[in-house]
Every structure is written in structure tokens, then in C-alpha cells.
Design an enzyme around this catalytic site. Structure first.
Site, PDB file in Angstrom:
ATOM      1  N   ASN A  11      -1.836  -0.736   6.468  1.00  0.00           N
ATOM      2  CA  ASN A  11      -1.344   0.529   7.033  1.00  0.00           C
ATOM      3  C   ASN A  11      -2.524   1.229   7.702  1.00  0.00           C
ATOM      4  OD1 ASN A  11      -0.297   3.054   7.529  1.00  0.00           O
ATOM      5  ND2 ASN A  11       0.027   3.595   5.367  1.00  0.00           N
ATOM      6  N   TRP A  12      -2.525   1.250   9.024  1.00  0.00           N
ATOM      7  CA  TRP A  12      -3.665   1.830   9.745  1.00  0.00           C
ATOM      8  C   TRP A  12      -3.641   3.362   9.736  1.00  0.00           C
ATOM      9  CZ3 TRP A  12      -3.781  -1.672  14.790  1.00  0.00           C
ATOM     10  CH2 TRP A  12      -4.137  -2.975  14.413  1.00  0.00           C
ATOM     11  N   LYS A  13      -2.552   3.942   9.319  1.00  0.00           N
ATOM     12  CA  LYS A  13      -2.429   5.413   9.268  1.00  0.00           C
ATOM     13  C   LYS A  13      -2.835   6.033  10.610  1.00  0.00           C
ATOM     14  CE  LYS A  13      -3.227   5.235   4.332  1.00  0.00           C
ATOM     15  NZ  LYS A  13      -3.680   5.908   3.132  1.00  0.00           N
ATOM     16  N   HIS A  35       6.141   6.580   1.866  1.00  0.00           N
ATOM     17  CA  HIS A  35       4.714   6.593   1.527  1.00  0.00           C
ATOM     18  C   HIS A  35       4.351   7.957   0.944  1.00  0.00           C
ATOM     19  CE1 HIS A  35       0.371   6.583   1.964  1.00  0.00           C
ATOM     20  NE2 HIS A  35       0.447   5.271   1.996  1.00  0.00           N
ATOM     21  N   GLU A  66       2.892   2.089  -5.395  1.00  0.00           N
ATOM     22  CA  GLU A  66       1.595   2.680  -5.050  1.00  0.00           C
ATOM     23  C   GLU A  66       1.370   3.935  -5.904  1.00  0.00           C
ATOM     24  OE1 GLU A  66       0.152   1.453  -0.920  1.00  0.00           O
ATOM     25  OE2 GLU A  66       1.361   3.237  -0.665  1.00  0.00           O
ATOM     26  N   SER A  78      -6.209   1.345  -3.216  1.00  0.00           N
ATOM     27  CA  SER A  78      -7.633   0.962  -3.180  1.00  0.00           C
ATOM     28  C   SER A  78      -7.846  -0.537  -3.328  1.00  0.00           C
ATOM     29  CB  SER A  78      -8.421   1.717  -4.260  1.00  0.00           C
ATOM     30  OG  SER A  78      -8.342   3.103  -4.037  1.00  0.00           O
ATOM     31  N   GLY A  93      -4.544   0.475   2.812  1.00  0.00           N
ATOM     32  CA  GLY A  93      -4.945   1.357   3.896  1.00  0.00           C
ATOM     33  C   GLY A  93      -6.344   0.997   4.340  1.00  0.00           C
TER      34      GLY A  93
HETATM   35  C1  PEP Z   1      -2.015   3.423   1.149  1.00  0.00           C
HETATM   36  O1  PEP Z   1      -2.233   4.513   1.652  1.00  0.00           O
HETATM   37  O2  PEP Z   1      -0.885   2.909   1.184  1.00  0.00           O
HETATM   38  C2  PEP Z   1      -3.111   2.737   0.501  1.00  0.00           C
HETATM   39  C3  PEP Z   1      -2.829   1.845  -0.406  1.00  0.00           C
HETATM   40  O3  PEP Z   1      -4.364   3.104   0.889  1.00  0.00           O
HETATM   41  P1  PEP Z   1      -5.748   2.537   0.306  1.00  0.00           P
HETATM   42  O4  PEP Z   1      -5.653   1.037   0.322  1.00  0.00           O
HETATM   43  O5  PEP Z   1      -6.788   3.043   1.259  1.00  0.00           O
HETATM   44  O6  PEP Z   1      -5.873   3.050  -1.070  1.00  0.00           O
END
Ligand code: PEP
Length: 256
Positions: A8-10, A93, A165, A214, A235
Site C-alpha cells: 500500500n503506497w498510501k 483501512h 491489521e 510493520s 505500507g
Molecule cells: C498499513 O498501513 O496497512 C501497514 C501495514 O503499514 P506498515 O507496513 O507501514 O506498518
């Protein structure tokens, strides 16, 4: 069942940067048969990237979309408009739930809209740190699962992916903590139990459940071997080409 690695590039990358990243990714990504690689670019880059992508190697996901197909909804983009561009849609999300106040009703409508437009929804669910501290994890998971799937017909259940998540483990959250594989295992077991009670054993056993929070190259293997986990949603690591490629390689190794 396939293993899904979803990035997910956000709100990162200009259209040009996204295109360059995609070019490098396609150049370096082998064609893995049982591991589905997916990236969710910013919406403005979805259309150009959909022309550039090699769908044998990589699929695209929408980060967001509106639940109505057309009409007087200034500023919105519908899944109908993304049809043929997005293969998947990230829905529910935690950033949408907590920053943009999306509730389970809206999430449910978006899940239904994605399916109606032949886009596979990735329904994200997860408890916050305080919900966990107050012993509310099971209730939150149950509510978000049943709420998010409430507009899906029985015939369409096989078109859904779930992503667990825990909000407290997402890297952008202040003082994020890593979830232990045991903590993930416990909630994934609960997710499948709730789905079995509500929809029956077939769906509960066959629905892909991803983990996100993470994830990086050094912990991806541990999360991918948690019983009941069929992939990862990430992310930060998806923005770094080498990390995304390493995690794809780990997924392939874990499967074989
Ligand atoms: C997310 O936002 O879906 C996510 C899992 O981010 P990150 O991997 O940076 O924790």
C-alpha cells in the site's frame, strides 16, 4: 491457495515517481506462480500504471473508492470508474476508519461496490491499542468482520480477502509495536471462528487472511508461517524496492 503480497503506497510518489518505481519493480520481479504481487498506487497514478503494468507479474489495487457508481458526489471516484484498472481494492483501512471516519456501514457499501465492479475487496480489520488493553479485541474483530461483510451475498463471499491489521502495529502509528506471531495467530484463529459461525466452514477455511503491521524483510517469514495467514499487507516496506522484492522471495521460499 495463493499467497498474497500487497503493498500500500498510501500518499507517496508523484505519478512520475510511481511509474519509475513500477518500471524497476517489473524489471526485477520474477513471475511467481503461487505468490500474487499487488501494489496500491495513489489513485491519480492508477490509470497510467494500469497501462504500464504486466499483469502476469503484478496486479494493482485501489487505495479507496466511493460506494456509488455515478452521480452528484463531488470529488469522489467510483469502483465503476476503476473497472479494468484495479484488480483489488483496499477497504476499511484503519487510516480511512480513524482519519476519515469511515464506519462499518460505509465499509460494507464499499465492499459491495467493489464486488459489483469485479474488483476484489481486501477488507481490513483490526483493534486499536486501547481496545486491546480493555479486552475488546474479539468484539471489535467480530463487529468489523460481520459489519464489513453485511452487504455481500452468499454467492459472492468467495470474492473477498480479509486483512488483519492491528492498528497499534502499523508503522505510521506513534510508538508502534510489533505484533508477535502468537498474537497474530490468536486473532486469525478468531477471525476464522467468527466466519465459521456466521457463514459456515467452507468460507471460513477458504477465505484468504492477510496480516499487516510493520512487516519488513526480517519478520515477513515469521508472519507468513503463522497458521491461517495467507499473505501480507504492508505500507513502509512496499515503498522500498529491495524490501518488496525480498519479501516476495521470502513468500516463495515459505511456500515451497
Ligand atoms: C498499513 O498501513 O496497512 C501497514 C501495514 O503499514 P506498515 O507496513 O507501514 O506498518
Amino acid at each position: 491457495m495463493k499467497t498474497y503480497i500487497v503493498g500500500n503506497w498510501k500518499l507517496n510518489f508523484t505519478v512520475g515517481e510511481a511509474s519509475i518505481y513500477l518500471h524497476k519493480l517489473l524489471k526485477n520481479l520474477p513471475n511467481y506462480r503461487d505468490v500474487e504481487a499487488v501494489v496500491a498506487p495513489p489513485l491519480i497514478a492508477l490509470q497510467p500504471l494500469s497501462l504500464q503494468v504486466d499483469r502476469h507479474k503484478l496486479k494493482l489495487a485501489a487505495q479507496n473508492g466511493f460506494y456509488r457508481d455515478y452521480g452528484a458526489f463531488t470529488g469522489e471516484t467510483s469502483y465503476t470508474q476503476m473497472r479494468g484498472m484495479a484488480d483489488y481494492a483496499i477497504i476499511g483501512h484503519s487510516e480511512r476508519r480513524y482519519i476519515f471516519r469511515e464506519d462499518d456501514k460505509m465499509v460494507a457499501k464499499k465492499v459491495a461496490a467493489a464486488i459489483r465492479n469485479r474488483i476484489t475487496p481486501i477488507l481490513c480489520i483490526g483493534e486499536t491499542e486501547s481496545e486491546r488493553a480493555f479486552g475488546e479485541t474479539a468484539d471489535v474483530i467480530r463487529d468489523q468482520l460481520i459489519g464489513g461483510l453485511s452487504e455481500v451475498s452468499d454467492d459472492d463471499l468467495d470474492k473477498v480477502i480479509i486483512a488483519y491489521e492491528p492498528v497499534w502495529a502499523i508503522s505510521s502509528v506513534k510508538a508502534a509495536k510489533l505484533a508477535t506471531p502468537d498474537e497474530v495467530a490468536e486473532v486469525v484463529k478468531l477471525i476464522r471462528k467468527v466466519l465459521k459461525e456466521t457463514y459456515g466452514a467452507e468460507f471460513a477455511e477458504s477465505v484468504p487472511v492477510l496480516f499487516g503491521g510493520s512487516v519488513n524483510p526480517s519478520n515477513a517469514g515469521a508472519y507468513l508461517t503463522v497458521p491461517g495467514v495467507n499473505g501480507l499487507l504492508m505500507g513502509g516496506s512496499s515503498l522500498i524496492l529491495k524490501e518488496f522484492l525480498d519479501i516476495m522471495e521470502t513468500a516463495k521460499r515459505v511456500r515451497s
